[in-house]
Design a protein around this motif. Structure first.
Motif, PDB file in Angstrom:
ATOM      1  N   THR A 131      -6.173  -7.285  -6.455  1.00  0.00           N
ATOM      2  CA  THR A 131      -5.078  -7.843  -5.678  1.00  0.00           C
ATOM      3  C   THR A 131      -4.900  -9.312  -6.039  1.00  0.00           C
ATOM      4  OG1 THR A 131      -6.558  -8.300  -3.797  1.00  0.00           O
ATOM      5  CG2 THR A 131      -5.361  -6.209  -3.781  1.00  0.00           C
ATOM      6  N   PHE A 166       0.830  -1.210   0.000  1.00  0.00           N
ATOM      7  CA  PHE A 166       0.000   0.000   0.000  1.00  0.00           C
ATOM      8  C   PHE A 166       0.863   1.258   0.000  1.00  0.00           C
ATOM      9  CE2 PHE A 166      -3.438  -2.876   1.202  1.00  0.00           C
ATOM     10  CZ  PHE A 166      -4.448  -2.387   0.397  1.00  0.00           C
ATOM     11  N   LEU A 174      -4.823   7.531  -2.225  1.00  0.00           N
ATOM     12  CA  LEU A 174      -5.606   6.295  -2.265  1.00  0.00           C
ATOM     13  C   LEU A 174      -7.103   6.547  -2.404  1.00  0.00           C
ATOM     14  CD1 LEU A 174      -3.659   4.169   0.358  1.00  0.00           C
ATOM     15  CD2 LEU A 174      -3.862   3.712  -2.095  1.00  0.00           C
ATOM     16  N   LYS A 231      -5.494  -3.474   4.633  1.00  0.00           N
ATOM     17  CA  LYS A 231      -6.207  -2.677   3.625  1.00  0.00           C
ATOM     18  C   LYS A 231      -7.104  -1.644   4.292  1.00  0.00           C
ATOM     19  CE  LYS A 231      -9.848  -4.429   1.559  1.00  0.00           C
ATOM     20  NZ  LYS A 231     -10.898  -3.556   2.074  1.00  0.00           N
ATOM     21  N   PHE A 258      -5.618   1.652   5.153  1.00  0.00           N
ATOM     22  CA  PHE A 258      -5.251   2.535   4.046  1.00  0.00           C
ATOM     23  C   PHE A 258      -6.453   2.990   3.218  1.00  0.00           C
ATOM     24  CE2 PHE A 258      -1.254   0.499   4.980  1.00  0.00           C
ATOM     25  CZ  PHE A 258      -0.314   1.487   4.749  1.00  0.00           C
ATOM     26  N   GLU A 277       0.878   4.141  -2.826  1.00  0.00           N
ATOM     27  CA  GLU A 277       0.771   5.569  -2.499  1.00  0.00           C
ATOM     28  C   GLU A 277       1.864   6.378  -3.198  1.00  0.00           C
ATOM     29  OE1 GLU A 277      -1.220   6.134   1.863  1.00  0.00           O
ATOM     30  OE2 GLU A 277       0.801   5.284   1.854  1.00  0.00           O
TER      31      GLU A 277
END
Length: 137
Positions: free
Chosen positions: A80, A58, A72, A96, A99, A62
């Motif tokens: 995924t 993640f 995001l 997840k 984020f 970003e």
């Protein structure tokens, strides 16, 4: 022009473009289509701990988004790929959710036999995203 079409190569990722002949992302009109990102450190090493891999994935996504001023929250589609989808899904979802916030993007999780990376440690996840850039201006 900030949002014209073409490859996006964030600082520190130019080796991906030169060595693998892959753009980390490509701007197409108001969209950013990101190549798959792994949960790896900047030196290319992949940690053994799954949660650390997921967090790094993640963070790497970003970095790619930030190269166009996106975050995001601009992601509208997340795909995924998991080498142990059933075994890792709970841990991945926990990361997840740290984020990705509402409004949630479309998300498809796919189980696969193997992922790339060339590391001694097998990647457990690779993430591909599409972001809508109009709100990033």
């Amino acid at each position: 022009m900030l949002f014209s079409s073409g490859p996006v190569v964030p600082a520190g990722m130019d080796h991906v473009y030169r060595h693998w002949h892959i753009a980390p992302a490509v701007k197409v009109g108001d969209f950013l289509i990101c190549s798959g990102v792994l949960g790896q450190h900047p030196d290319g090493t992949i940690p053994e701990d799954p949660a650390t891999q997921f967090t790094l994935a993640f963070e790497n996504l970003e970095r790619v988004l930030a190269a166009t001023g996106a975050v995001l929250a601009h992601v509208v589609d997340l795909i995924t790929f998991h080498t142990d989808l059933q075994g890792d899904l709970d841990a991945f979802t926990t990361v997840k959710d740290q984020f990705i916030r509402e409004p949630y993007p479309a998300w498809t999780a796919v189980g696969v036999a193997q992922l790339g990376g060339g590391s001694a440690v097998m990647p457990r996840v690779e993430m591909k995203a599409t972001a809508y850039l109009v709100d990033a201006r």
